[in-house]
Design an enzyme around this catalytic site. Structure first.
Site, PDB file in Angstrom:
ATOM      1  N   ASN A  45     -11.024  13.217   7.342  1.00  0.00           N
ATOM      2  CA  ASN A  45     -10.285  12.042   6.484  1.00  0.00           C
ATOM      3  C   ASN A  45      -9.377  12.875   6.245  1.00  0.00           C
ATOM      4  OD1 ASN A  45      -9.043   9.912   4.638  1.00  0.00           O
ATOM      5  ND2 ASN A  45     -10.821  10.013   3.003  1.00  0.00           N
ATOM      6  N   GLY A  46      -8.195  11.918   6.558  1.00  0.00           N
ATOM      7  CA  GLY A  46      -6.745  12.218   6.507  1.00  0.00           C
ATOM      8  C   GLY A  46      -5.616  12.381   7.135  1.00  0.00           C
TER       9      GLY A  46
ATOM     10  N   HIS B 294      16.859 -20.195  -7.021  1.00  0.00           N
ATOM     11  CA  HIS B 294      17.817 -19.053  -5.733  1.00  0.00           C
ATOM     12  C   HIS B 294      17.411 -18.586  -4.726  1.00  0.00           C
ATOM     13  CE1 HIS B 294      20.246 -18.627  -9.699  1.00  0.00           C
ATOM     14  NE2 HIS B 294      18.568 -18.844 -10.012  1.00  0.00           N
TER      15      HIS B 294
ATOM     16  N   ARG C 170     -14.294   0.715   2.809  1.00  0.00           N
ATOM     17  CA  ARG C 170     -12.662   1.535   2.373  1.00  0.00           C
ATOM     18  C   ARG C 170     -11.928   1.180   4.204  1.00  0.00           C
ATOM     19  NH1 ARG C 170     -13.313   6.413  -0.160  1.00  0.00           N
ATOM     20  NH2 ARG C 170     -11.231   7.814   1.889  1.00  0.00           N
TER      21      ARG C 170
ATOM     22  N   GLU D 285       0.052 -11.949  -8.125  1.00  0.00           N
ATOM     23  CA  GLU D 285      -1.587 -10.871  -7.759  1.00  0.00           C
ATOM     24  C   GLU D 285      -2.379 -11.667  -6.742  1.00  0.00           C
ATOM     25  OE1 GLU D 285      -2.461  -8.324  -7.237  1.00  0.00           O
ATOM     26  OE2 GLU D 285      -4.968  -9.001  -7.269  1.00  0.00           O
TER      27      GLU D 285
ATOM     28  N   CYS E 221     -10.765   6.624   6.402  1.00  0.00           N
ATOM     29  CA  CYS E 221     -12.421   7.801   6.505  1.00  0.00           C
ATOM     30  C   CYS E 221     -12.535   6.969   5.828  1.00  0.00           C
ATOM     31  CB  CYS E 221     -11.723   7.923   7.744  1.00  0.00           C
ATOM     32  SG  CYS E 221     -10.524   7.700   9.099  1.00  0.00           S
TER      33      CYS E 221
ATOM     34  N   TRP F 202     -10.504   4.803  10.416  1.00  0.00           N
ATOM     35  CA  TRP F 202      -9.605   3.681  10.348  1.00  0.00           C
ATOM     36  C   TRP F 202      -8.634   4.768  10.744  1.00  0.00           C
ATOM     37  CZ3 TRP F 202      -4.316   3.516   7.519  1.00  0.00           C
ATOM     38  CH2 TRP F 202      -4.100   2.318   7.405  1.00  0.00           C
TER      39      TRP F 202
ATOM     40  N   GLU G 226      -4.151 -10.782   1.843  1.00  0.00           N
ATOM     41  CA  GLU G 226      -5.502 -10.013   2.144  1.00  0.00           C
ATOM     42  C   GLU G 226      -6.070 -10.617   2.744  1.00  0.00           C
ATOM     43  OE1 GLU G 226      -5.844  -8.047  -2.104  1.00  0.00           O
ATOM     44  OE2 GLU G 226      -5.441  -6.306  -0.815  1.00  0.00           O
TER      45      GLU G 226
ATOM     46  N   LYS H 121     -10.171   0.186   1.635  1.00  0.00           N
ATOM     47  CA  LYS H 121     -10.570  -0.326  -0.100  1.00  0.00           C
ATOM     48  C   LYS H 121      -9.425   1.318  -0.200  1.00  0.00           C
ATOM     49  CE  LYS H 121     -11.989  -1.404  -3.955  1.00  0.00           C
ATOM     50  NZ  LYS H 121     -10.960  -3.022  -4.593  1.00  0.00           N
TER      51      LYS H 121
ATOM     52  N   LYS I 170      -3.335 -11.547  -3.404  1.00  0.00           N
ATOM     53  CA  LYS I 170      -4.688 -12.173  -2.853  1.00  0.00           C
ATOM     54  C   LYS I 170      -4.978 -12.805  -1.451  1.00  0.00           C
ATOM     55  CE  LYS I 170      -6.762  -9.376  -3.913  1.00  0.00           C
ATOM     56  NZ  LYS I 170      -6.287  -8.812  -5.699  1.00  0.00           N
TER      57      LYS I 170
HETATM   58  O1  M6R Z   1      -6.603   2.648  -6.348  1.00  0.00           O
HETATM   59  P1  M6R Z   1      -5.521   2.120  -6.742  1.00  0.00           P
HETATM   60  O2  M6R Z   1      -5.384   0.419  -7.739  1.00  0.00           O
HETATM   61  O3  M6R Z   1      -4.579   2.872  -6.042  1.00  0.00           O
HETATM   62  O4  M6R Z   1      -4.918   0.832  -5.027  1.00  0.00           O
HETATM   63  C1  M6R Z   1      -3.673   0.413  -5.022  1.00  0.00           C
HETATM   64  C2  M6R Z   1      -3.486  -0.979  -3.605  1.00  0.00           C
HETATM   65  O5  M6R Z   1      -3.966  -0.268  -2.328  1.00  0.00           O
HETATM   66  C3  M6R Z   1      -5.141  -2.180  -4.133  1.00  0.00           C
HETATM   67  O6  M6R Z   1      -4.164  -2.762  -4.967  1.00  0.00           O
HETATM   68  C4  M6R Z   1      -4.336  -2.608  -3.167  1.00  0.00           C
HETATM   69  O7  M6R Z   1      -3.121  -3.740  -3.491  1.00  0.00           O
HETATM   70  C5  M6R Z   1      -6.079  -3.909  -2.988  1.00  0.00           C
HETATM   71  N1  M6R Z   1      -6.473  -4.459  -1.645  1.00  0.00           N
HETATM   72  C6  M6R Z   1      -5.186  -5.609  -3.504  1.00  0.00           C
HETATM   73  O8  M6R Z   1      -6.215  -6.090  -3.828  1.00  0.00           O
END
Ligand code: M6R
Length: 610
Positions: free
Chosen positions: A98-99, A506, A27, A483, A2, A74, A490, A605, A487
């Site tokens: 938010n929370g 394996h 976010r 990574e 949020c 959210w 996501e 985010k 990506k």
């Molecule tokens: O703000 P942070 O680096 O702590 O966030 C950690 C993860 O939430 C963040 O890296 C997430 O995996 C991203 N969406 C990756 O692209």
């Protein structure tokens, strides 16, 4: 997660709130709303879906008033719907939050038993009724908020307006982020800095357990117990332009292209090329501390966790210090062994990820020293840490982290070199060579970015219908494979796995057939020959091979169905160049498929819930 905005001043509030919400879109959210003080009282407008729906509803309604609060939701408790969207009204107050309020069910039962009618499924509406109940009991707005918050358990950042005190926005926080902005004749609040950048760069970070009253001519902070707190605004160096798309189709693409600059800014003033050393007092350790470290624990989530795996390899090889990486969410509550002599490095782009924050707090309570690596100045993790070694990537808006990952790699490598030089495990010659190479990386990336983007744009059509993709790498290429897979998952919603190339046989080799592209990271490092054998194994199962190879490596390229070249580097620096084509691959597949690249479904985010 949020996003909250609030405004009190002399301008019309609704457009400022909407603009702030737009800047918080990254976010992640599924509904949005605003509340504005109009002459007759507080009016709210809420809408499900994208902000354009709220904008349409606002233009139909035409809210007029100079004090208000806004929210992007959210969903956690209750599905995305207009009734569950914030703000939530109870009596004279409207609340955005938010929370997560953990004891909301118990409080809901108590309020309902007391005759309060709760319209939504949210935990937030409970807070608005708790405040209302205190107002009915005769308390003013701030006292009512304090007394209400005393009854809740959980994480919150809230902003409240009340018909009884129409020239105020009152905010409070515990765990969830909240920043105040101050300009002449207006005071603002938001969950994150970019929302406020067009209006001011004088900002104040609210701490846990604090309440602030915002009025047009300033703010007053106090603790939840009522003790006044004096805190001056600090100047934030980010500019509003840094949070714009600058002609790129998406923030993510812009941020991929910004990587040379992000890296340069992160390295600036920290590489001593003549002395073959890293210059940083920021790590907060004396020379003796550096020698005495028993162990390093790297804590992070998601992409930041992948950066820490590379960090572990560097720390062990160069500084010869035992190092482990921990997913922050798994570190908590399992009674991990941590204590004095441990250096815990908490790595986070946002500096607000709740899992990383709570894990670092737990480690600190047990006697470990905490070093934060974060990109957002003054965010929660640096604030609780013993020292902070910031990355300087500028604001990252795309949900998929790219330039901040690059900057995190730089800080982890610099930390490794700094420790290695103090622990006597790296010679001047070795350090000099590495530092020279690192200083050249921004240029190397910059030189190849455009061509790499073109090559990948042309190849994705052939592979974008794949339902599964495997990414393979060894050594420092292994975390880059992880990574690359993250990506792709996501933003393109394609199932992808990152695997240590040697592990393929394996298990995952069973998945391979002609429908599965395998992206093999094969820079010419000490693992090259063995990675090429793994590539052959995948090829023998008819998998389609996409190689990430060193420039001019015709031998490997001949084994690939498609390939991208990366510049040859010192082998310890290969992650900086190999990750770029993986980011671009994910971006191009997502763009080809037409997904919402900057705000992928279900993602946020900054993850401020556990
Ligand atoms: O703000 P942070 O680096 O702590 O966030 C950690 C993860 O939430 C963040 O890296 C997430 O995996 C991203 N969406 C990756 O692209």
């Amino acid at each position: 997660m949020c996003g909250i905005v609030g405004y009190v001043g002399d301008e019309q509030a609704a457009p400022i709130l909407l603009d702030g919400l737009r800047r918080l879109e990254y976010r992640g959210y599924d509904s949005a709303g605003v509340a504005v003080h109009e002459e007759g009282g507080i009016e709210i407008v809420r809408a499900v879906g994208k902000l354009r729906n709220l904008e349409t509803a606002l233009s139909e309604r035409g809210l007029r008033g100079t004090v208000g609060i806004g929210h992007t939701r959210w969903a956690t408790h209750g599905r995305p719907s207009e009734v569950n969207a914030h703000p939530h009204i109870a009596g004279p107050v409207a609340v955005v939050h938010n929370g997560i309020i953990e004891n909301h069910l118990e409080l809901r039962a108590e309020l309902e038993a007391g005759g309060f009618t709760i319209a939504s499924d949210t935990d937030t509406e409970i807070v608005s009724h708790l405040i209302h109940r205190e107002i009915i009991a005769g308390h003013d707005m701030v006292t009512s908020i304090r007394r209400a918050l005393d009854q809740v358990d959980g994480a919150y950042a809230i902003a409240v307006v009340s018909e009884n005190e129409p020239r105020k926005v009152v905010v409070a926080k515990s765990s969830s982020p909240l920043v105040l902005g101050v300009s002449r004749g207006a005071t603002y609040c938001a969950s994150d800095i970019p929302a406020l950048l067009p209006y001011t760069n004088e900002m104040v970070f609210l701490e846990d357990g604090e309440v602030a009253v915002l009025e047009p001519d300033g703010f007053a902070i106090s603790t939840l117990e009522g003790t006044p707190v004096s805190r001056r605004p600090r100047k934030i160096s980010w500019s509003p332009v840094m949070a714009e798309k600058a002609g790129f189709k998406h923030f993510m693409l812009k941020e991929i292209f910004e990587q040379p600059r992000a890296l340069e800014d992160t390295l600036r003033g920290r590489l001593d090329r003549e002395g073959a050393d890293v210059v940083t007092a920021e790590v907060g350790l004396s020379e003796d501390d550096a020698k005495a470290i028993r162990r390093v624990i790297l804590l992070a989530c998601g992409t930041s966790h992948h950066a820490t795996i590379a960090g572990r390899y560097w720390l062990e090889e160069f500084a010869q210090v035992p190092t482990i990486t921990e997913l922050a969410s798994e570190f908590r509550g399992r009674d991990a062994v941590v204590g004095e002599g441990d250096l815990v490095v908490a790595v986070s782009q946002s500096g607000e990820t709740i899992d990383t924050l709570m894990a670092a707090k737990e480690a600190k309570a047990r006697g470990a020293k905490i070093l934060a690596i974060a990109n957002v100045n003054g965010s929660a993790i640096p604030r609780m840490a013993d020292a902070s070694f910031y990355t300087h990537a500028g604001p990252e808006i795309g949900v998929a982290s790219t330039k901040c990952f690059m900057a995190q790699l730089a800080n982890l490598l610099m930390l490794s070199i700094w420790l290695a030089r103090r622990r006597g495990t790296m010679s001047e010659g070795e350090a000099g060579e590495l530092i020279e190479g690192l200083a050249r990386i921004p240029h190397l990336i910059d030189e190849n970015l455009k061509a790499t983007h073109e090559t990948i744009s042309e190849m994705v059509g052939e592979f974008s219908s794949a339902r599964d993709v495997l990414f393979l790498g060894r050594g420092l290429s292994y975390p880059m494979a992880l990574e690359g897979a993250l990506k792709l998952k996501e933003i393109s919603y394609v199932h992808a796995e990152g695997y240590a190339a040697g592990e393929m046989k394996h298990g995952p080799i069973a998945l391979l057939d002609s429908e599965v592209p395998v992206i093999v990271l094969a820079p010419q490092d000490r693992h090259y020959e063995r990675v090429c054998s793994n590539l052959q194994e995948a090829r023998a199962r008819e998998a389609k091979i996409i190689g990430v190879t060193s420039a001019g490596d015709a031998q490997t390229q001949a084994l690939c169905d498609a390939y991208v070249e990366v510049a040859p580097t010192h082998e310890a620096l290969s992650p900086f160049v190999t990750v770029v084509p993986l980011q671009l691959y994910a971006y191009c597949v997502a763009d080809y498929k037409g997904t919402d690249v900057d705000q992928p479904r279900n993602l946020a985010k900054t993850v401020t819930v556990e």
